[in-house]
Write a protein that holds these residues in place. Structure first.
Motif, PDB file in Angstrom:
ATOM      1  N   GLN A   1      -4.108   4.331 -12.506  1.00  0.00           N
ATOM      2  CA  GLN A   1      -2.991   3.756 -13.254  1.00  0.00           C
ATOM      3  C   GLN A   1      -1.986   4.831 -13.649  1.00  0.00           C
TER       4      GLN A   1
ATOM      5  N   ALA B   1       0.099   5.588 -10.651  1.00  0.00           N
ATOM      6  CA  ALA B   1       1.027   4.469 -10.396  1.00  0.00           C
ATOM      7  C   ALA B   1       2.184   4.478 -11.386  1.00  0.00           C
ATOM      8  N   ASP B   2       1.897   4.797 -12.638  1.00  0.00           N
ATOM      9  CA  ASP B   2       2.938   4.832 -13.674  1.00  0.00           C
ATOM     10  C   ASP B   2       4.004   5.885 -13.376  1.00  0.00           C
TER      11      ASP B   2
ATOM     12  N   LYS C   1       3.300   8.551  -4.476  1.00  0.00           N
ATOM     13  CA  LYS C   1       2.553   8.031  -3.341  1.00  0.00           C
ATOM     14  C   LYS C   1       1.128   8.574  -3.383  1.00  0.00           C
TER      15      LYS C   1
ATOM     16  N   THR D   1      -1.585   3.513  -2.519  1.00  0.00           N
ATOM     17  CA  THR D   1      -0.472   2.835  -3.203  1.00  0.00           C
ATOM     18  C   THR D   1       0.747   3.718  -3.215  1.00  0.00           C
ATOM     19  N   ASN D   2       1.877   3.132  -3.488  1.00  0.00           N
ATOM     20  CA  ASN D   2       3.131   3.862  -3.622  1.00  0.00           C
ATOM     21  C   ASN D   2       3.594   3.820  -5.057  1.00  0.00           C
TER      22      ASN D   2
END
Length: 267
Positions: free
Chosen positions: A243, A246-247, A251, A266-267
Motif C-alpha cells: 500500500q 501504491a500511495d 511501478k 502494480t503501477n
C-alpha cells in the motif's frame, strides 16, 4: 559452510521468528549448539540481535547506524536476491550505460551480466562489483574512485562526486538499507549522499530490494520513494508495504520466492 554464511542464516532465523531458542537454531541450520552460541555472541557484538537465556531475539532497541558486515549481508535473503537479480537483468539492454550501486543484490545482477555476455558500459562505486564485471570482455567498466569505506568494498568521497555530476547513464540499479514511511534511508551520511548523486546521474532508477529491507528507518534519508522509477522486490512483502508503494505511485514488480503465491505487479 563458511562462518559468515552460517551467521547470516542464524540472523535470518531470528528475524523471521522474532525469538528463537538455541535448540531451534541447531535443528534449522544443522550445526552444534556450541557453534550457534558463538555465532549469537558475534551477532550480538555487532548489534544485530539480543541474546536471551537459551536463545536470542530481534534487536529491541534498533540502532540506526548499525549494519551487518559485508560477508554477513551477502548471506542474508540469498534466494530473494537471486530471484530479484534474475528479473532485473531482463530489464537491461545491449549497449546501455548502467550504474551498479554498492549492494549485495546488485552484485547478483553483475554476476548474471557476466554469465550472459551482455555488452554494456558499467559504472560502479564498488570494487567487488567492478572486479566481477571486469571479468567479462563484453563489459566496459568505469570506477570513479574515492576512499574505501572501512570493512567494505564501497568507495566514497572525492573524486567520485564530481564524476557523477558529469555523466548521464541510462539505468541505475540502486540498493538501500531501509525503506519506510515513504523514504529510502542509509546508515551513514556519506552513503546517502553518494546514492543521491547516482540517482541524479541516471535516466531511470530501479530499486532492487528484498522484502526484508522494508523496515524502520536507518540513520539518514536518501530520497523519497517517489524518486525511483521502479521497485523490484520479492513475494514476502507485506500488504502494508504494498500500500505504501501504491500511495507513492511507483511501478512495482514482485518476483516469486520459495513457491509462495505471487502478487500482481502494480503501477
Amino acid at each position: 559452510m563458511i562462518p559468515a554464511q552460517r551467521r547470516a542464516m542464524v540472523l535470518e532465523q531470528v528475524q523471521r521468528r522474532g525469538t528463537i531458542s538455541i535448540q531451534e537454531l541447531v535443528e534449522a541450520i544443522a550445526v552444534s549448539s556450541s557453534t550457534v552460541r558463538r555465532d549469537l555472541e558475534e551477532l550480538e557484538a555487532e548489534g544485530l540481535l539480543e541474546r536471551t537465556r537459551g536463545g536470542a531475539l530481534v534487536q529491541s532497541t534498533r540502532r540506526s547506524t548499525y549494519e551487518p558486515t559485508t560477508a554477513v549481508a551477502a548471506g542474508l535473503a540469498r534466494e530473494e536476491k537471486k530471484a530479484i537479480a534474475k528479473y532485473a537483468i531482463g530489464m537491461l539492454r545491449s549497449g546501455q550505460s548502467v550504474i551498479f550501486d554498492s549492494s549485495t543484490t546488485v552484485r547478483e545482477v553483475a554476476n548474471l551480466v557476466v554469465s550472459s555476455g551482455l555488452p554494456i558500459t558499467a559504472l560502479t562505486n564498488d570494487l567487488g562489483i567492478g572486479e566481477v564485471l571486469g571479468s567479462s570482455n563484453s563489459v566496459t567498466v568505469i570506477i570513479p574512485g574515492g576512499t574505501l569505506r572501512p570493512g567494505s568494498l564501497t568507495l566514497k568521497g572525492e573524486p567520485g562526486p564530481e564524476f557523477w555530476r558529469t555523466i548521464r547513464a541510462d539505468v541505475l540499479l540502486l540498493g538501500t538499507h531501509a525503506i519506510s514511511e515513504g523514504s529510502l534511508s542509509e546508515t551513514s551520511l556519506d552513503l546517502a549522499a553518494q546514492k543521491r548523486l547516482m540517482i541524479s546521474a541516471a535516466e531511470r532508477v530501479v530499486l532492487l530490494a528484498d522484502s526484508g529491507k522494508f523496515q524502520s528507518p536507518a540513520f539518514c534519508q536518501i530520497c523519497s520513494l517517489s524518486t525511483v522509477s521502479e521497485i523490484v522486490t520479492d513475494s514476502k512483502i507485506s500488504d502494508a508495504d504494498l500500500q505504501m508503494i501504491a500511495d507513492h505511485g511507483v511501478k512495482l514488480q514482485i518476483v516469486v520466492v520459495e513457491s509462495r503465491p505471487d502478487r500482481r505487479a502494480t503501477n
